[in-house]
Design an enzyme around this catalytic site. Structure first.
Site, PDB file in Angstrom:
ATOM      1  CG  ASP A 110       6.073  -0.679  -7.861  1.00 36.38           C
ATOM      2  OD1 ASP A 110       6.959  -0.550  -8.730  1.00 36.38           O
ATOM      3  OD2 ASP A 110       6.326  -0.761  -6.645  1.00 36.38           O
ATOM      4  CD1 TRP A 126       4.492   2.893  -4.919  1.00 33.57           C
ATOM      5  CD2 TRP A 126       3.605   2.958  -6.965  1.00 33.57           C
ATOM      6  NE1 TRP A 126       5.519   2.891  -5.813  1.00 33.57           N
ATOM      7  CE2 TRP A 126       5.012   2.933  -7.078  1.00 33.57           C
ATOM      8  CE3 TRP A 126       2.838   2.973  -8.110  1.00 33.57           C
ATOM      9  CZ2 TRP A 126       5.667   2.946  -8.299  1.00 33.57           C
ATOM     10  CZ3 TRP A 126       3.489   2.983  -9.357  1.00 33.57           C
ATOM     11  CH2 TRP A 126       4.884   2.971  -9.446  1.00 33.57           C
ATOM     12  CG  ASP A 144      -5.408 -12.581 -11.786  1.00 32.56           C
ATOM     13  OD1 ASP A 144      -5.054 -11.538 -12.371  1.00 32.56           O
ATOM     14  OD2 ASP A 144      -5.014 -13.705 -12.108  1.00 32.56           O
ATOM     15  CG  ASP A 148      -1.563  -7.165  -4.520  1.00 40.65           C
ATOM     16  OD1 ASP A 148      -0.625  -6.426  -4.878  1.00 40.65           O
ATOM     17  OD2 ASP A 148      -1.415  -8.382  -4.303  1.00 40.65           O
ATOM     18  N   GLY A 194       0.772  -1.234   0.000  1.00 44.02           N
ATOM     19  CA  GLY A 194       0.000   0.000   0.000  1.00 44.02           C
ATOM     20  C   GLY A 194       0.802   1.283   0.000  1.00 44.02           C
ATOM     21  CE  LYS A 232       8.562  -3.153  -9.983  1.00 42.61           C
ATOM     22  NZ  LYS A 232       8.907  -3.125  -8.541  1.00 42.61           N
TER      23      LYS A 232
END
Length: 253
Positions: free
Chosen positions: A108, A50, A83, A67, A48, A148
């Site tokens: 990320d 971000w 998911d 998540d 958490g 990312k």
């Protein structure tokens, strides 16, 4: 003191759940991603860090974290456990957005590192592509996307695909990333919703001439500027550059 210890200690002192919070702060300083009132979706958001930064930046906006792992509650943040590639989870994301389109989609996500670089690189690109597909579904016109990825040969093709959907894309390596890390962030600004993309060839009718002397054609209501064309011309063009509200093309007939 090593840099990684500095960011870890700062996160502890300032109440952030992970040192990664400073990566988003630096990305935002570089690219102006999240502003007051924005609607933000953070993919792979646990634990958490971000989300905390996004909530600070968005103020009274909407922040949704997604998540597979449980995310401990945060004030002003909605979370979805699941998911993101599963339709049920995606429906729960849309419910959390309550009819709003996202201004920013962040990712990320990173794979569990195996130590085999080519495999880890490929897995990271796969995760970034999944985030990209989710961003295409959720982002408003003009919205931004960040993902990312571990640097390597497959980044070029991924970046090319993302570039077709956004005004511009750049690679950013935040100072808060560990020195030994190969991670970089693809930062894509201003999602395009035009019916054409750079490289497309098509036949158009020139309807008018603009103030700069370029012919003006319309493609599904979208404006296309064509040099060396006059009203009434029927021409074949190749699209060269696409902006959020118009595009430039060159004659190929």
């Amino acid at each position: 003191m090593p840099r990684k210890d500095d960011y870890y200690n700062r996160a502890k002192q300032q109440g952030y759940r992970s040192r990664a919070a400073y990566k988003l702060k630096q990305l935002n300083e570089t690219a102006g991603l999240v502003g007051p009132g924005d609607t933000v979706v953070d993919l792979g958001a646990a634990p958490g860090g971000w989300l905390q930064v996004a909530a600070e930046l968005a103020g009274d906006g909407t922040v949704v974290g997604v998540d597979l792992q449980r995310i401990r509650p945060l004030d002003g943040v909605e979370t979805v456990r699941g998911d993101m590639t599963d339709e049920e989870a995606r429906e729960r994301i849309r419910e959390a957005l309550d009819g709003r389109e996202a201004d920013v989609v962040l990712s990320d996500m990173a794979p569990n590192v195996s130590g085999e670089y080519s495999l880890d690189h490929a897995r990271s690109v796969h995760l970034a592509r999944m985030a990209f597909e989710t961003a295409r579904e959720l982002l408003a016109p003009g919205g931004d996307f960040v993902a990312k990825v571990f640097d390597g040969p497959d980044v070029r093709d991924l970046r090319r695909d993302v570039e077709r959907e956004f005004d511009y894309v750049r690679e950013v390596r935040p100072e808060a990333s560990r020195k030994e890390s190969s991670e970089l962030y693809l930062v894509a600004k201003r999602r395009l919703t035009a019916p054409v993309r750079a490289g497309d060839e098509l036949d158009v009718e020139i309807e008018d001439v603009g103030s700069e002397g370029d012919g003006i054609a319309k493609v599904e209501g979208f404006t296309l500027f064509v040099p060396d064309a006059q009203a009434g011309d029927s021409v074949r063009v190749r699209v060269e550059d696409v902006k959020p509200r118009f595009a430039f093309a060159e004659r190929v007939d």
